[in-house]
Design a protein around this motif. Sequence first.
Motif: not given
Length: 128
Positions: A35, A41, A45-46, A48-51
């Motif tokens: 990412l 980042m 943000a990390l 939120r992006t990595i579910e």
Amino acid sequence: MKASAKTPNAYSAQCPTRQILDRVGDKWAVLILLLIRHEPMRFNALRRTIEGISQKMLSQVLKSLERDGLIKRRAIATVPVTVEYSITPLGATLADAVDPLRDWAEKNLKEVLNAQRRYDAARKDMAA
């Protein structure tokens, strides 16, 4: 084993190479590196992006990656303080090495899932 005393041998139980392989085998570490390899980042943000990654796990992995010299952490003087993570040149070489594995996993997912179903069905039939 001292780092300079012997040639690294990952098959040896005492070889520190295994610590690096543990990092490479950690899905969260790989996802983070991939990412941030193109742009820094922020922590949230990390997250939120990595579910599926917890705040605690994300924090632990980021610290480990920073300790290994694969990422760098930068605190930005805001209220509250903003923290940004970016990849180091060393981390970029690892990201380049593991990205083909991510690509392989995405391309072969259906085949692997089908193989798992066949295997499970065969084992179920043997148990019956």
